[in-house]
Motif scaffolding. Structure first.
Motif, PDB file in Angstrom:
ATOM      1  N   MET A   1       0.819  -1.215   0.000  1.00 32.10           N
ATOM      2  CA  MET A   1       0.000   0.000   0.000  1.00 32.10           C
ATOM      3  C   MET A   1       0.846   1.256   0.000  1.00 32.10           C
ATOM      4  O   MET A   1       0.555   2.219  -0.685  1.00 32.10           O
ATOM      5  CB  MET A   1      -0.895   0.008   1.233  1.00 32.10           C
ATOM      6  CG  MET A   1      -2.062  -0.945   1.083  1.00 32.10           C
ATOM      7  SD  MET A   1      -3.364  -0.443   2.190  1.00 32.10           S
ATOM      8  CE  MET A   1      -4.584  -1.708   1.793  1.00 32.10           C
ATOM      9  N   LYS A   2       1.885   1.222   0.803  1.00 31.93           N
ATOM     10  CA  LYS A   2       2.743   2.394   0.869  1.00 31.93           C
ATOM     11  C   LYS A   2       3.395   2.633  -0.493  1.00 31.93           C
ATOM     12  O   LYS A   2       3.516   3.777  -0.946  1.00 31.93           O
ATOM     13  CB  LYS A   2       3.802   2.188   1.951  1.00 31.93           C
ATOM     14  CG  LYS A   2       4.725   3.367   2.083  1.00 31.93           C
ATOM     15  CD  LYS A   2       5.162   3.656   3.485  1.00 31.93           C
ATOM     16  CE  LYS A   2       5.745   5.071   3.487  1.00 31.93           C
ATOM     17  NZ  LYS A   2       6.474   5.403   4.671  1.00 31.93           N
ATOM     18  N   GLU A   3       3.805   1.555  -1.147  1.00 29.10           N
ATOM     19  CA  GLU A   3       4.433   1.691  -2.460  1.00 29.10           C
ATOM     20  C   GLU A   3       3.456   2.172  -3.521  1.00 29.10           C
ATOM     21  O   GLU A   3       3.805   2.963  -4.398  1.00 29.10           O
ATOM     22  CB  GLU A   3       5.042   0.361  -2.893  1.00 29.10           C
ATOM     23  CG  GLU A   3       6.501   0.252  -2.577  1.00 29.10           C
ATOM     24  CD  GLU A   3       7.279   1.486  -3.031  1.00 29.10           C
ATOM     25  OE1 GLU A   3       7.308   1.768  -4.248  1.00 29.10           O
ATOM     26  OE2 GLU A   3       7.849   2.184  -2.179  1.00 29.10           O
ATOM     27  N   PHE A   4       2.266   1.684  -3.439  1.00 27.70           N
ATOM     28  CA  PHE A   4       1.231   2.130  -4.369  1.00 27.70           C
ATOM     29  C   PHE A   4       1.089   3.654  -4.270  1.00 27.70           C
ATOM     30  O   PHE A   4       1.119   4.380  -5.269  1.00 27.70           O
ATOM     31  CB  PHE A   4      -0.077   1.422  -4.005  1.00 27.70           C
ATOM     32  CG  PHE A   4      -1.188   1.594  -4.988  1.00 27.70           C
ATOM     33  CD1 PHE A   4      -1.467   0.602  -5.923  1.00 27.70           C
ATOM     34  CD2 PHE A   4      -1.991   2.732  -4.976  1.00 27.70           C
ATOM     35  CE1 PHE A   4      -2.518   0.752  -6.834  1.00 27.70           C
ATOM     36  CE2 PHE A   4      -3.025   2.892  -5.877  1.00 27.70           C
ATOM     37  CZ  PHE A   4      -3.298   1.903  -6.808  1.00 27.70           C
ATOM     38  N   GLU A   5       0.962   4.135  -3.034  1.00 26.29           N
ATOM     39  CA  GLU A   5       0.858   5.580  -2.798  1.00 26.29           C
ATOM     40  C   GLU A   5       2.091   6.314  -3.331  1.00 26.29           C
ATOM     41  O   GLU A   5       2.001   7.380  -3.925  1.00 26.29           O
ATOM     42  CB  GLU A   5       0.739   5.862  -1.296  1.00 26.29           C
ATOM     43  CG  GLU A   5      -0.589   5.496  -0.690  1.00 26.29           C
ATOM     44  CD  GLU A   5      -1.697   6.419  -1.158  1.00 26.29           C
ATOM     45  OE1 GLU A   5      -1.500   7.644  -1.125  1.00 26.29           O
ATOM     46  OE2 GLU A   5      -2.760   5.903  -1.558  1.00 26.29           O
ATOM     47  N   GLU A   6       3.250   5.704  -3.081  1.00 28.67           N
ATOM     48  CA  GLU A   6       4.499   6.355  -3.483  1.00 28.67           C
ATOM     49  C   GLU A   6       4.591   6.446  -5.013  1.00 28.67           C
ATOM     50  O   GLU A   6       5.025   7.473  -5.544  1.00 28.67           O
ATOM     51  CB  GLU A   6       5.690   5.569  -2.927  1.00 28.67           C
ATOM     52  CG  GLU A   6       7.041   6.198  -3.201  1.00 28.67           C
ATOM     53  CD  GLU A   6       7.207   7.586  -2.582  1.00 28.67           C
ATOM     54  OE1 GLU A   6       6.578   7.844  -1.535  1.00 28.67           O
ATOM     55  OE2 GLU A   6       7.945   8.405  -3.163  1.00 28.67           O
ATOM     56  N   CYS A   7       4.175   5.402  -5.683  1.00 28.82           N
ATOM     57  CA  CYS A   7       4.206   5.453  -7.156  1.00 28.82           C
ATOM     58  C   CYS A   7       3.308   6.573  -7.676  1.00 28.82           C
ATOM     59  O   CYS A   7       3.677   7.305  -8.602  1.00 28.82           O
ATOM     60  CB  CYS A   7       3.781   4.106  -7.742  1.00 28.82           C
ATOM     61  SG  CYS A   7       5.082   2.869  -7.622  1.00 28.82           S
ATOM     62  N   VAL A   8       2.129   6.701  -7.092  1.00 22.93           N
ATOM     63  CA  VAL A   8       1.237   7.778  -7.529  1.00 22.93           C
ATOM     64  C   VAL A   8       1.889   9.139  -7.267  1.00 22.93           C
ATOM     65  O   VAL A   8       1.839  10.050  -8.111  1.00 22.93           O
ATOM     66  CB  VAL A   8      -0.143   7.651  -6.845  1.00 22.93           C
ATOM     67  CG1 VAL A   8      -1.023   8.845  -7.189  1.00 22.93           C
ATOM     68  CG2 VAL A   8      -0.825   6.346  -7.263  1.00 22.93           C
TER      69      VAL A   8
ATOM     70  N   SER B   1       9.069  13.010   0.295  1.00 17.84           N
ATOM     71  CA  SER B   1       8.506  13.301  -1.008  1.00 17.84           C
ATOM     72  C   SER B   1       9.114  14.578  -1.565  1.00 17.84           C
ATOM     73  O   SER B   1       8.540  15.654  -1.482  1.00 17.84           O
ATOM     74  CB  SER B   1       6.999  13.423  -0.880  1.00 17.84           C
ATOM     75  OG  SER B   1       6.435  13.397  -2.158  1.00 17.84           O
ATOM     76  N   LEU B   2      10.305  14.450  -2.125  1.00 21.83           N
ATOM     77  CA  LEU B   2      11.013  15.622  -2.625  1.00 21.83           C
ATOM     78  C   LEU B   2      10.457  16.080  -3.962  1.00 21.83           C
ATOM     79  O   LEU B   2       9.849  15.306  -4.698  1.00 21.83           O
ATOM     80  CB  LEU B   2      12.490  15.277  -2.785  1.00 21.83           C
ATOM     81  CG  LEU B   2      13.154  14.804  -1.485  1.00 21.83           C
ATOM     82  CD1 LEU B   2      14.566  14.369  -1.761  1.00 21.83           C
ATOM     83  CD2 LEU B   2      13.122  15.923  -0.453  1.00 21.83           C
TER      84      LEU B   2
END
Lengths: 294, 294, 294, 294
Positions: free
Chosen positions: A148-155, B254-255
């Motif tokens: 989930m964290k990665e999904f958010e990060e990709c967005v 988040s840079l």
């Protein structure tokens, strides 16, 4: 690259031209541009980006997943096969991903495979200003996240990519500027008559010295902003050099023969050329701080 | 310049050689060196300088006035006539005072005359690392002082001159070293795995990159001090470059596409090569501080 | 509340007693404690918590969702009906959620309903040290997140709740301590002979002044850590008071009649009593910084 | 104490009344007030003080020496004999010098004697806000100075005494104000919606909470200055309390159960009620800075 479109021109476009112009900023996903059509016209790239970001953020998860998977692997098969979009090709090239050694390529391939196996989607990182080293550190750190964290990060990364693409396609609004302020925390007052040099290290426009200033009685630059408007205040990396040594000599501080601080450099990046960046210096003879102010 | 004398050699000298070696560090005033003879031997330049400084500070005011007036004008008649001591000639030359234009010379002459008329003694400034601009700012600022304050200031400057002269005559003790520490104030923890480059910008020894480091789990340099001892840790100007951008990328901050902070330079001077300099960085994604620590 | 169990006692327990002791720190989810049984014994609460957190983080999403939904609403029906676990009851009470007014109750109910409608699970916030105001600000901010982000956030909050519950159940390892360091950034040196007072504002142990110190030549506390070990160094809020005014007076700084800085308070929380907290002060006559150091 | 004279009233006075009003601010030395008569009227205490200070600074050394020696010893014979001026009596009393123990008195007498023997004039320190401890530290530090440095220091202290006396005699101009600004250096933006409480700790006016604020989108106080004009903005010690914990909770920072920073106090002194004091906070979840800004 063709010259950027102005916001005024964008405002006059019909839907098809609008999509043709900004439809590619979200990779292979023109629906994002389509969904902001009725919010047009936009008076800034900032507001256009905000609208597009909002459309993505409020989309259902399946649609976000499709958006993520619309991106190519970094240094992956699509790149090798020459199948990247023009935007992705340029970005990966700027980060040096088109000239990897064989062993680097294998490392990237292995990371990409591990990542996809663990999360079920591709690894995304806004790479335009990143080095191979940064990309690999980021890869390793993010492999430890939850799905989930990665999904958010990709967005989040996709929004950054879109932002940087908008900046290559459109001419920013003429609203951005750069200011400075120098405070003497040993004396508790503005640092006056301090010499400051401003250089552009990289980015749009002349590279090298682009301004020389002397602070006024309030520790600010005489004559207003150091840079102002979309011709001067461009995305890039900048450097102030503050002549702190001369200032404290003038103040009668008992500096060493080789002072601890003499010419203090501050290197900072401008990401949003429509915004106000305030980059001050708080200094005493043996220490200083800086920060993005307002 | 002949090669520096070691403290061990100095310790073995008889009085005449001792005076011949360090008698010139207080301009035309060998009495200062004489008055520390019975405190010899000295295990560091720092302790020798402290003793000489003490001798001056406790001398009566007439003797201090004579010491002040034993110095030549900056860019003054003695310089023009070629009558400077070797030490003064070198120092004034390094500050560019031997290549003044005619109008600059007149300006200096005028300032010197005003100063002497107001205070009754010559203007003294430790100029080895100063530019013409610094010297003139200092001149103007100090002309506003009271006589007593200026008298004190001249003595302070003379101590700095003596310090810098001792450093050209003697080899420092082998005690100095440079350390670093990086803290992440957004995360509240040491910044680990941060890449740091150390350059010598000027001073004794190799100019350019002299070390590359990666911080350990405590945010410190693996392997101890970055520089250590009188061969490595020399008087001069140094620069750390901290790869703050990669660190925060690794931390998942988040840079921006063009991060506000990426490679952060810290430029600092080493004045006492026998001392410990701790030069840390406190950083968050949008701001940082540094200071001389301990 | 019964007196805390030592780690030594915990190490000797059979599985049933272990679960009875720490099985409740993850709300209604003894499986978390069960899954760390074969990593026992633990030499610190920190390592036990890390193991439990790892078990949760690597669990499948359905299991995490069940864990989230094992929690009661904040100020919700379970609380009104008296059906909370003992732990939840105590935590909600400490945050004042058992004495809400009718309109506050309605506001909470509305937020809880909106949140559940949007995300499909309950809102979780570690509330032991939070006020109603904090809880409401957090509620409003988090309602704007995406579902995935909120899911992650709830798990993060659950780990914090578990941490705080472990601290009430177990006696910490005897490893924590508090240190200080004062640097004078105007003088570029440690601030010596500065008087410092340490108070406990809240938390375990005596409230009020618990130490008086004077800095040594390196700007540190004579006699080592200010607090040391699990009897002294307890979870809570602490306050240093630094007599910066007297220090700069001693240094000869020309302070105002009413100095800008005189007694500088730093208030900081200790969350992990097994850890080292370094809480320094960097000060000049007109400014200061502090941070969690190492 | 009679109520303060306004600057308007002072402007209308004849010479004799002017001297009667402000002639005593330089101890037993009405010539200072006389020498500024032709610069009257003054639109602020700041400009009157500047003029008086200028008159002293440009006076010959004998006259400054006489001014120094026009002051009584601190806790000295004049005090014991009841021969102090009203101003000195009040000031020494506020610092607790009228209630010294016998051994403290002897210590002061010894220091006074040593000081006079070494320098040939009396020790002067602006004591209104000093404690016995501060006075003694200052005494010890200053005994190590040279005569010239001490002479300068005494004159500096006399200017401070004069400043504080002017503030008791005259009503300040209505120009002073207090502002604030909060920046989030982890997020690189103004800290919005942060709750701030302002207290007066000591000084003129109500003691205790005197304002509650919430920052706007630019991190500043809605409604302008926190304090404004000579009725509100008085000499004294003030304290901001910043609710940093709630702010970072709202921002989604993953704070500890007992956050490192929650309510951050900043205590600062206002010495010149006619001036602008800008007292900002730069904060991240694990560190902060403040300084006197502009």
């Amino acid at each position: 690259m063709s010259s950027p479109v102005t916001l005024a021109d964008l405002a006059k476009m019909d839907n098809a031209d609008f999509i043709a112009t900004v439809g590619g900023v979200y990779e292979n996903s023109p629906w994002v541009a389509e969904s902001v059509l009725n919010s047009a016209p936009f008076d800034s790239i900032t507001s256009l980006h905000k609208a597009m970001k909002g459309a993505v953020d409020s989309a259902p998860e399946e649609k976000k997943l499709a958006l993520i998977n619309a991106h190519p692997d970094l240094a992956g098969k699509a790149a090798l096969a020459g199948e990247l979009t023009a935007e992705s090709k340029e970005e990966q090239g700027k980060a040096g991903l088109d000239t990897l050694t064989q062993s680097e390529l294998e490392h990237f391939t292995k990371m990409n495979d591990e990542y996809k196996a663990k999360f079920g989607f591709v690894f995304i990182l806004a790479v335009r200003n990143a080095t191979k080293h940064t990309i690999l550190s980021s890869f390793e750190a993010r492999l430890k996240n939850t799905r989930m964290k990665e999904f958010e990060e990709c967005v989040t990364q996709i929004h950054k990519i879109a932002w940087m693409r908008l900046l290559t396609v459109l001419e920013p609004a003429d609203t951005g500027f750069l200011t400075c302020h120098v405070l003497d925390t040993a004396g508790g007052k503005p640092a006056d008559k301090m010499k400051i040099v401003l250089k552009r290290v990289s980015g749009g426009g002349k590279i090298g010295v682009i301004g020389e200033f002397v602070t006024n009685d309030d520790g600010r630059l005489t004559g207003g902003p150091a840079l102002k408007g979309n011709k001067e205040f461009t995305v890039g990396v900048y450097e102030w050099t503050f002549n702190v040594g001369d200032y404290f000599a003038k103040e009668g501080s008992s500096l060493a023969g080789t002072p601890f601080l003499s010419n203090v450099p501050l290197v900072f990046g401008i990401d949003n050329p429509e915004d106000h960046y305030h980059v001050p210096l708080l200094c005493s003879p043996y220490g200083y701080s800086t920060y993005r102010g307002s």
